[in-house]
Each structure stands twice: as C-alpha cells, then as structure tokens.
Design an enzyme around this catalytic site. Structure first.
Site, PDB file in Angstrom:
ATOM      1  N   HIS A   1       0.857  -1.203   0.000  1.00  0.00           N
ATOM      2  CA  HIS A   1       0.000   0.000   0.000  1.00  0.00           C
ATOM      3  C   HIS A   1       0.886   1.244   0.000  1.00  0.00           C
ATOM      4  CE1 HIS A   1      -3.457   2.450   0.598  1.00  0.00           C
ATOM      5  NE2 HIS A   1      -3.740   2.212   1.864  1.00  0.00           N
TER       6      HIS A   1
ATOM      7  N   HIS B   1      -2.179  -2.450  -9.620  1.00  0.00           N
ATOM      8  CA  HIS B   1      -3.172  -1.802  -8.767  1.00  0.00           C
ATOM      9  C   HIS B   1      -4.425  -2.654  -8.766  1.00  0.00           C
ATOM     10  CE1 HIS B   1      -5.793   1.244  -7.029  1.00  0.00           C
ATOM     11  NE2 HIS B   1      -4.689   1.866  -6.655  1.00  0.00           N
TER      12      HIS B   1
ATOM     13  N   ASP C   1       2.762   5.365  -6.684  1.00  0.00           N
ATOM     14  CA  ASP C   1       4.020   5.293  -5.922  1.00  0.00           C
ATOM     15  C   ASP C   1       5.269   5.187  -6.780  1.00  0.00           C
ATOM     16  OD1 ASP C   1       2.000   3.454  -3.781  1.00  0.00           O
ATOM     17  OD2 ASP C   1       2.990   5.327  -3.211  1.00  0.00           O
TER      18      ASP C   1
HETATM   19  C1  SDX Z   1      -1.438   2.033  -3.366  1.00  0.00           C
HETATM   20  O1  SDX Z   1      -6.152   0.611  -3.239  1.00  0.00           O
HETATM   21  C2  SDX Z   1      -5.673   1.753  -3.502  1.00  0.00           C
HETATM   22  O2  SDX Z   1      -6.320   2.640  -4.019  1.00  0.00           O
HETATM   23  C3  SDX Z   1      -4.236   1.965  -3.087  1.00  0.00           C
HETATM   24  C4  SDX Z   1      -3.596   3.286  -3.490  1.00  0.00           C
HETATM   25  C5  SDX Z   1      -4.238   4.462  -2.782  1.00  0.00           C
HETATM   26  O3  SDX Z   1      -4.132   5.593  -3.301  1.00  0.00           O
HETATM   27  O4  SDX Z   1      -4.757   4.271  -1.665  1.00  0.00           O
HETATM   28  O5  SDX Z   1      -3.716   3.484  -4.887  1.00  0.00           O
HETATM   29  C6  SDX Z   1      -2.123   3.329  -3.111  1.00  0.00           C
HETATM   30  O6  SDX Z   1      -1.399   1.218  -2.488  1.00  0.00           O
HETATM   31  C7  SDX Z   1      -0.866   1.761  -4.730  1.00  0.00           C
HETATM   32  C8  SDX Z   1      -0.268   0.324  -4.843  1.00  0.00           C
HETATM   33  C9  SDX Z   1       1.146   0.382  -4.276  1.00  0.00           C
HETATM   34  N1  SDX Z   1       1.707  -1.023  -4.179  1.00  0.00           N
HETATM   35  C10 SDX Z   1       2.673  -1.415  -4.985  1.00  0.00           C
HETATM   36  O7  SDX Z   1       3.154  -0.745  -5.900  1.00  0.00           O
HETATM   37  C11 SDX Z   1       3.197  -2.802  -4.646  1.00  0.00           C
HETATM   38  C12 SDX Z   1       3.337  -3.620  -5.928  1.00  0.00           C
HETATM   39  N2  SDX Z   1       2.027  -3.965  -6.431  1.00  0.00           N
HETATM   40  C13 SDX Z   1       1.402  -5.176  -6.043  1.00  0.00           C
HETATM   41  O8  SDX Z   1       1.761  -5.718  -4.835  1.00  0.00           O
HETATM   42  C14 SDX Z   1      -0.054  -5.324  -6.462  1.00  0.00           C
HETATM   43  O9  SDX Z   1      -0.136  -4.905  -7.741  1.00  0.00           O
HETATM   44  C15 SDX Z   1      -1.108  -4.632  -5.625  1.00  0.00           C
HETATM   45  C16 SDX Z   1      -0.991  -4.970  -4.190  1.00  0.00           C
HETATM   46  C17 SDX Z   1      -1.011  -3.158  -5.808  1.00  0.00           C
HETATM   47  C18 SDX Z   1      -2.458  -5.097  -6.135  1.00  0.00           C
HETATM   48  O10 SDX Z   1      -2.579  -6.439  -5.816  1.00  0.00           O
HETATM   49  P1  SDX Z   1      -3.864  -7.304  -6.270  1.00  0.00           P
HETATM   50  O11 SDX Z   1      -4.920  -6.442  -6.833  1.00  0.00           O
HETATM   51  O12 SDX Z   1      -4.214  -8.212  -5.147  1.00  0.00           O
HETATM   52  O13 SDX Z   1      -3.326  -8.099  -7.503  1.00  0.00           O
HETATM   53  P2  SDX Z   1      -2.661  -9.528  -7.427  1.00  0.00           P
HETATM   54  O14 SDX Z   1      -1.611  -9.523  -6.373  1.00  0.00           O
HETATM   55  O15 SDX Z   1      -3.750 -10.537  -7.363  1.00  0.00           O
HETATM   56  O16 SDX Z   1      -1.919  -9.585  -8.845  1.00  0.00           O
HETATM   57  C19 SDX Z   1      -2.624  -9.994 -10.001  1.00  0.00           C
HETATM   58  C20 SDX Z   1      -1.541 -10.648 -10.875  1.00  0.00           C
HETATM   59  C21 SDX Z   1      -0.784 -11.754 -10.142  1.00  0.00           C
HETATM   60  O17 SDX Z   1      -0.285 -12.636 -11.130  1.00  0.00           O
HETATM   61  P3  SDX Z   1      -1.142 -14.026 -11.463  1.00  0.00           P
HETATM   62  O18 SDX Z   1      -1.352 -14.735 -10.159  1.00  0.00           O
HETATM   63  O19 SDX Z   1      -2.442 -13.536 -12.101  1.00  0.00           O
HETATM   64  O20 SDX Z   1      -0.262 -14.759 -12.447  1.00  0.00           O
HETATM   65  O21 SDX Z   1      -0.544  -9.665 -11.199  1.00  0.00           O
HETATM   66  C22 SDX Z   1       0.692 -10.021 -10.613  1.00  0.00           C
HETATM   67  C23 SDX Z   1       0.396 -11.034  -9.528  1.00  0.00           C
HETATM   68  O22 SDX Z   1       1.514 -11.889  -9.326  1.00  0.00           O
HETATM   69  N3  SDX Z   1       1.257  -8.786 -10.070  1.00  0.00           N
HETATM   70  C24 SDX Z   1       2.539  -8.435 -10.149  1.00  0.00           C
HETATM   71  C25 SDX Z   1       2.612  -7.161  -9.558  1.00  0.00           C
HETATM   72  N4  SDX Z   1       1.400  -6.791  -9.128  1.00  0.00           N
HETATM   73  C26 SDX Z   1       0.564  -7.802  -9.446  1.00  0.00           C
HETATM   74  N5  SDX Z   1       3.634  -9.084 -10.651  1.00  0.00           N
HETATM   75  C27 SDX Z   1       4.803  -8.412 -10.562  1.00  0.00           C
HETATM   76  N6  SDX Z   1       4.950  -7.166 -10.012  1.00  0.00           N
HETATM   77  C28 SDX Z   1       3.879  -6.512  -9.514  1.00  0.00           C
HETATM   78  N7  SDX Z   1       4.016  -5.300  -8.963  1.00  0.00           N
END
Ligand code: SDX
Length: 433
Positions: free
Chosen positions: A267, A308, A366
C-alpha cells in the site's frame, strides 16, 4: 434506491432468492446481500474484497479501466492544475468547492490548530533515535486522544469537525517532529505566516540558528503531490479507518489505524520500496533480470510501484507525477537524474512486456513520487509519512461521512469456517505426536 433485481438459485436447493440491485450515480451496480444470511442461510465469499462494496460514498469515484479519478465529481487532472491541497481537503470533507470566504475561514482554522501539546513533543524522546518515522506516527497520532477530550464525543457533529480539523492541521507538525528526532535536531514550531506546505517544509528543514526561506518549487510540487494522494475511495487504509470508526473508537485512534495500514509495502509503503528497488536494479542493463524476477512465481520480488487492484490502465496520478518529476528535476538542473532515467526505462520495458500488459500492470501513484521526494531532500524513510499527511484529508472525510449516515453500524464480517469439526478435549498424558 433499488428498483433492479437479481436472483440467486442453488444447484442443491429449490428456492430462489430475490436480491435488490442498487445503482449509483456512475459506475457498477451493487447487489444488496445484507439479508442473504437471514433469507438463505449462506454468506458471500470475497477474500481481499475484489467484488465487494463495503459502503455507499459520495467522496471519490474511480474507473480503473478508463483511468478516471474524481474527488466529489471533479477530475483529478483539473484539481491538480487549479487547486491547492487545503482547498481539496475542504472539498473532500464538505462536498463542495469553498467560496473565498469559506476557504479563508477554513485555512485560518487549520493554521491555528498546527501546534501540538508540549507533552506530545516529549513522546519522541522515548523512541530510539533511528525509529522508523511511521512507527512514531502510529504512536503519536494514536496518543492525541489522550489530549483532546473536547473533540471525541462521536455523536456531536461539532466534535467530529473539530477532530477532523485538528488531524489535518497536526499531521505535518507530528511528521516533521519525527524527522527531527531521526536527525537529532530540535523541533521547529509551526509558523502561521506560511502556507500549509511552506510551514511543513520549514518545520522539516528549518533550524533555530537561521531564517528559513521556503523554496516555491518545493512548495508547489509537494502541494500537488498532497492533492494527488489525498483520497482514493475504499483503499486498505481508508477501509481500516472506517472499520475502526464503526465501533465508535475516537477519531485519533481511527487515523492511527489508517497510518498503520498505509505503512504496508503493498500500500503506501510502496513509494519507499520503489527507491530501494531502483537502487537494487542499479542500471538499465539489469532491467531484464529484474523483470524476469517479477514474473517468476517462485520469486517473492515484485515490481514495486506497478500494479493496482482497481487501475488496469495507467493510474492517472502516476501520469501527472511523472510530468511533475520531470519539471522538478529540470528546475533543479538534474534532468539526467539516473534514478528517473532508470525508472523511465523500466516503465518502458514493462509496458512492452506481455506479462504486465495482459495483467493490466501499469505504474501507480508510488512509482515516481519517491524520486521527487528525494530530489526535494526528503529521506526515503519519510516517503510514506508524506503519503499519510495527504491521505489524512481522505481518511477524516470518510470517517465523517460514515458518522453522518444515521444508519451506519459496526462492521463485523463473517467467514467460511474450514477448521476442525467438533472434537473432545484430550488429557495431556493421552496425547501422542
Ligand atoms: C497504493 O487501493 C488503492 O487505491 C491503493 C492506493 C491508494 O491511493 O490508496 O492506490 C495506493 O497502495 C498503490 C499500490 C502500491 N503497491 C505497490 O506498488 C506494490 C506492488 N504492487 C502489487 O503488490 C499489487 O499490484 C497490488 C498490491 C497493488 C495489487 O494487488 P492485487 O490487486 O491483489 O493483484 P494480485 O496480487 O492478485 O496480482 C494480479 C496478478 C498476479 O499474477 P497471477 O497470479 O495472475 O499470475 O498480477 C501479478 C500477480 O503476481 N502482479 C505483479 C505485480 N502486481 C501484481 N507481478 C509483478 N509485479 C507486480 N508489482
């Protein structure tokens, strides 16, 4: 509110359950399942809340497919270009853009709540000198409820408004004090002659031995970043604030819960993690290696600042922040900043990679923000604190909206139980491995 219907039938039962379907102003309809357990004896199941609306809200609208973000209906692009953070915090709280008189009155109120009780300043001495500033934020924000007894009667709208103003006003003061504790310097008191952001900058970087001049570039860049981080619908930290607030907990405890949730690297902690990731990647020759790591399910590495839950397109905030980043670096005569160049190359490569495209993984809010913070002299450990200062405007707005709803009730989700069925206690001497 509901005139559409949905029906639920089961493969192993005869009955069919009718469910009301609610439509909002814009965006997906919501199937009302509140009576489902009463009428059908079943729960819905949605770990991570991918398809669950926890409330109705009029504050922020997001369309993840179109990359749309609006605060109270106003597009984020317009607010970023035309507004200020304090005006946006007013808009989020009260629902309308303020008149000149309303804005002046609001700014005056916030300005005159920026001081914190002297005893609170002694809290920082209890932290180890290198305590993470987010640890200090969680502790000190939560302790505000020990000081402001005149604004914690949740049933009094004036108490709620006063608490909201105090929180927006005091977050920068607390944040700067945490930074000063880390660097071993004396805290700087707020100055009422400066803007909200100018005051924050002087509390961060000012020193008692000399006058501090606010850099207009830093003031505008930070104000813009605060606008972009101010609210984002029912994200994890805002949902934490609502859930904690639903039990009647005082607003300071609620915002401390929001700070704690925001700290997570999935997050708000991602902005700090992005800088560490870019420094670990080092240079463009390593980009492919790290993209492969991000795609490898056996490797815990993720591309921080990418992906996201809602945006499956470019996060509109990231697009704006990238432009601001370029402007700030150019004005600082640092347009060849290696970290920014590396970030740009990484983004370019990822957005031509099937893995990221087919999963809708784009840069989020971010990805570039930390490069700006660093260029302005803010240390990585303070990046998520910056996010918390800004998001306090959204957190208090959602908390007020929840309390303004006379039908609000304590949040208490259920579960799908997968543990042991009934079994009898076994005396110690009879147990075997
Ligand atoms: C914020 O919710 C909000 O609005 C949050 C926010 C706000 O203003 O409040 O926007 C602020 O928190 C932005 C997000 C910051 N976090 C990151 O940058 C961390 C990296 N991102 C991830 O951890 C992830 O993308 C999330 C946590 C942001 C979202 O996770 P989800 O929606 O649960 O998605 P998921 O983990 O189920 O991923 C879906 C697929 C998966 O692959 P498969 O299982 O389908 O094969 O996408 C892949 C994941 O492995 N994936 C990534 C990835 N993010 C998702 N693979 C590599 N790198 C990534 N960053």
């Amino acid at each position: 509110m509901a005139d559409k219907k949905a029906w639920l039938s089961f493969s192993d039962r005869e009955d069919k359950i009718e469910l009301a379907v609610h439509s909002g102003t814009v965006g997906p309809d919501a199937v009302d399942i509140a009576g489902l357990y009463r009428d059908a004896g079943v729960f819905t199941y949605d770990p991570g809340f991918l398809s669950t609306a926890s409330c109705s809200s009029a504050i922020t609208y997001i369309d993840g497919d179109k990359g749309i973000l609006r605060y109270r209906g106003y597009p984020i692009e317009q607010l970023a270009a035309e507004s200020t953070f304090l005006e946006v915090s007013y808009l989020l709280m009260y629902g309308e853009l303020p008149t000149r008189e309303q804005l002046d009155d609001y700014v005056c109120k916030i300005t005159h709540h920026t001081m914190i009780n002297e005893s609170l300043l002694r809290f920082f001495e209890g932290f180890h000198y290198d305590a993470h500033p987010m640890a200090m934020m969680v502790g000190v924000v939560g302790s505000l409820s020990g000081f402001y007894h005149d604004s914690i009667d949740m049933n009094d709208p004036q108490h709620r408004e006063l608490a909201a103003h105090r929180l927006v006003a005091k977050m920068p003061t607390i944040a700067a004090a945490a930074y000063k504790h880390n660097v071993g310097e004396r805290v700087m008191y707020p100055r009422n002659d400066l803007s909200y952001v100018g005051n924050f900058l002087q509390m961060m970087f000012g020193r008692p031995c000399e006058a501090y001049c606010v850099d207009p570039l830093a003031e505008r860049a930070l104000d813009l970043l605060f606008i972009l981080h101010a609210d984002h619908e029912q994200n994890a930290s805002t949902s934490s604030v609502r859930l904690v607030g639903s039990s009647g907990a005082n607003p300071f405890a609620c915002i401390a819960a929001g700070v704690a949730s925001l700290w997570g690297p999935a997050h708000g902690g991602a902005n700090e993690a992005v800088l560490r990731m870019l420094e670990e990647i080092g240079d463009a020759s390593q980009i492919d290696k790290y993209l492969d790591k991000a795609k490898d399910k056996d490797d815990p590495f993720r591309l921080m600042g990418f992906g996201h839950r809602v945006y499956k397109n470019y996060d509109p905030r990231a697009r704006i922040i990238r432009e601001v980043c370029l402007q700030v670096l150019e004005k600082l005569a640092d347009s060849n900043n290696p970290l920014f160049e590396l970030a740009r190359r990484l983004e370019e490569r990822a957005l031509h990679d099937e893995y990221f495209l087919e999963r809708g993984l784009y840069p989020n809010v971010d990805f570039y923000s930390g490069i700006i913070y660093r260029a302005l002299g803010i240390p990585e450990s303070m990046f998520t604190v910056m996010f918390a200062i800004a998001r306090t405007a959204g957190w208090v707005s959602h908390w007020m909206e929840m309390w303004d709803d006379p039908k609000h009730r304590i949040g208490r989700p259920r579960q799908l139980y997968v543990g042991a069925d009934r079994r009898d206690y076994v005396p110690l001497e009879e147990r075997r491995d």
